[in-house]
Design a protein around this motif. Sequence first.
Motif, mmCIF file in Angstrom:
data_model
loop_
_atom_site.group_PDB
_atom_site.id
_atom_site.type_symbol
_atom_site.label_atom_id
_atom_site.label_comp_id
_atom_site.label_asym_id
_atom_site.label_seq_id
_atom_site.Cartn_x
_atom_site.Cartn_y
_atom_site.Cartn_z
ATOM 1 N N UNK A 1 0.799 -1.207 0.000
ATOM 2 C CA UNK A 1 0.000 0.000 0.000
ATOM 3 C C UNK A 1 0.834 1.261 0.000
ATOM 4 N N UNK A 2 0.128 2.359 -0.187
ATOM 5 C CA UNK A 2 0.730 3.684 -0.114
ATOM 6 C C UNK A 2 -0.092 4.531 0.855
ATOM 7 N N UNK A 3 0.615 5.309 1.659
ATOM 8 C CA UNK A 3 0.010 6.254 2.576
ATOM 9 C C UNK A 3 0.677 7.611 2.337
ATOM 10 N N UNK A 4 0.076 8.649 2.891
ATOM 11 C CA UNK A 4 0.695 9.964 2.798
ATOM 12 C C UNK A 4 0.427 10.753 4.070
ATOM 13 N N UNK A 5 1.327 11.690 4.318
ATOM 14 C CA UNK A 5 1.178 12.562 5.477
ATOM 15 C C UNK A 5 1.534 13.980 5.067
ATOM 16 N N UNK A 6 0.558 14.843 5.117
ATOM 17 C CA UNK A 6 0.785 16.261 4.842
ATOM 18 C C UNK A 6 1.254 16.954 6.112
ATOM 19 N N UNK A 7 1.910 18.069 5.954
ATOM 20 C CA UNK A 7 2.453 18.803 7.090
ATOM 21 C C UNK A 7 1.339 19.167 8.065
ATOM 22 N N UNK A 8 1.510 18.773 9.312
ATOM 23 C CA UNK A 8 0.536 19.106 10.341
ATOM 24 C C UNK A 8 -0.688 18.216 10.380
ATOM 25 N N UNK A 9 -0.695 17.179 9.548
ATOM 26 C CA UNK A 9 -1.847 16.281 9.504
ATOM 27 C C UNK A 9 -1.421 14.852 9.817
ATOM 28 N N UNK A 10 -2.397 14.007 10.098
ATOM 29 C CA UNK A 10 -2.119 12.609 10.364
ATOM 30 C C UNK A 10 -1.865 11.861 9.054
ATOM 31 N N UNK A 11 -1.129 10.776 9.157
ATOM 32 C CA UNK A 11 -0.901 9.934 7.985
ATOM 33 C C UNK A 11 -2.219 9.303 7.568
ATOM 34 N N UNK A 12 -2.444 9.230 6.261
ATOM 35 C CA UNK A 12 -3.699 8.694 5.757
ATOM 36 C C UNK A 12 -3.464 7.674 4.650
ATOM 37 N N UNK A 13 -4.375 6.760 4.544
ATOM 38 C CA UNK A 13 -4.353 5.738 3.512
ATOM 39 C C UNK A 13 -4.579 6.362 2.141
ATOM 40 N N UNK A 14 -3.821 5.880 1.145
ATOM 41 C CA UNK A 14 -3.974 6.352 -0.228
ATOM 42 C C UNK A 14 -4.462 5.222 -1.138
ATOM 43 N N UNK A 15 -3.738 4.100 -1.144
ATOM 44 C CA UNK A 15 -4.072 3.004 -2.055
ATOM 45 C C UNK A 15 -3.447 1.721 -1.556
ATOM 46 N N UNK A 16 -4.038 0.596 -1.975
ATOM 47 C CA UNK A 16 -3.490 -0.710 -1.628
ATOM 48 C C UNK A 16 -3.804 -1.698 -2.743
ATOM 49 N N UNK A 17 -2.989 -2.733 -2.828
ATOM 50 C CA UNK A 17 -3.263 -3.799 -3.791
ATOM 51 C C UNK A 17 -2.918 -5.138 -3.165
ATOM 52 N N UNK A 18 -3.573 -6.154 -3.650
ATOM 53 C CA UNK A 18 -3.321 -7.513 -3.181
ATOM 54 C C UNK A 18 -1.995 -8.021 -3.728
ATOM 55 N N UNK A 19 -1.624 -9.218 -3.350
ATOM 56 C CA UNK A 19 -0.337 -9.779 -3.744
ATOM 57 C C UNK A 19 -0.163 -9.835 -5.258
#
Length: 124
Positions: free
Chosen positions: A35-53
Amino acid sequence: QVQLVESGGGLVQPGGSVRLSCAAAGFPFSTKAMGWYRQALGKEREFVAACSWSAGTTDYADSVKGRFTISRDNAKNTVYLQMNSLKPEDTAVYYCAAYPGTIYTGIYDSPRYWGQGTQVTVSS
């Protein structure tokens, strides 16, 4: 030793595109959801995308659906995030993550491994 190394970040103009890569080592990559997550300045990390095996199943945050695409190459132990139609609000540090199972099971599925992150800045 487990390694997740992201690359491909940088400065991009609004409306532009960028592809992030994450090279994995030290665990059975081809059997793990990624998966991919992101965290903007001053914000919590959030889910972006995921894929199966196998990338046969993918999941996206509503904010990126239709603009971002996750994919993987198990022969290269690499997962990608193609980001199109970028907006200033996409500016963040993007993290690659490996889940404990073969599929992403939803918001309560916590990654086992994390990369160090790569900065993406969307600005004119």
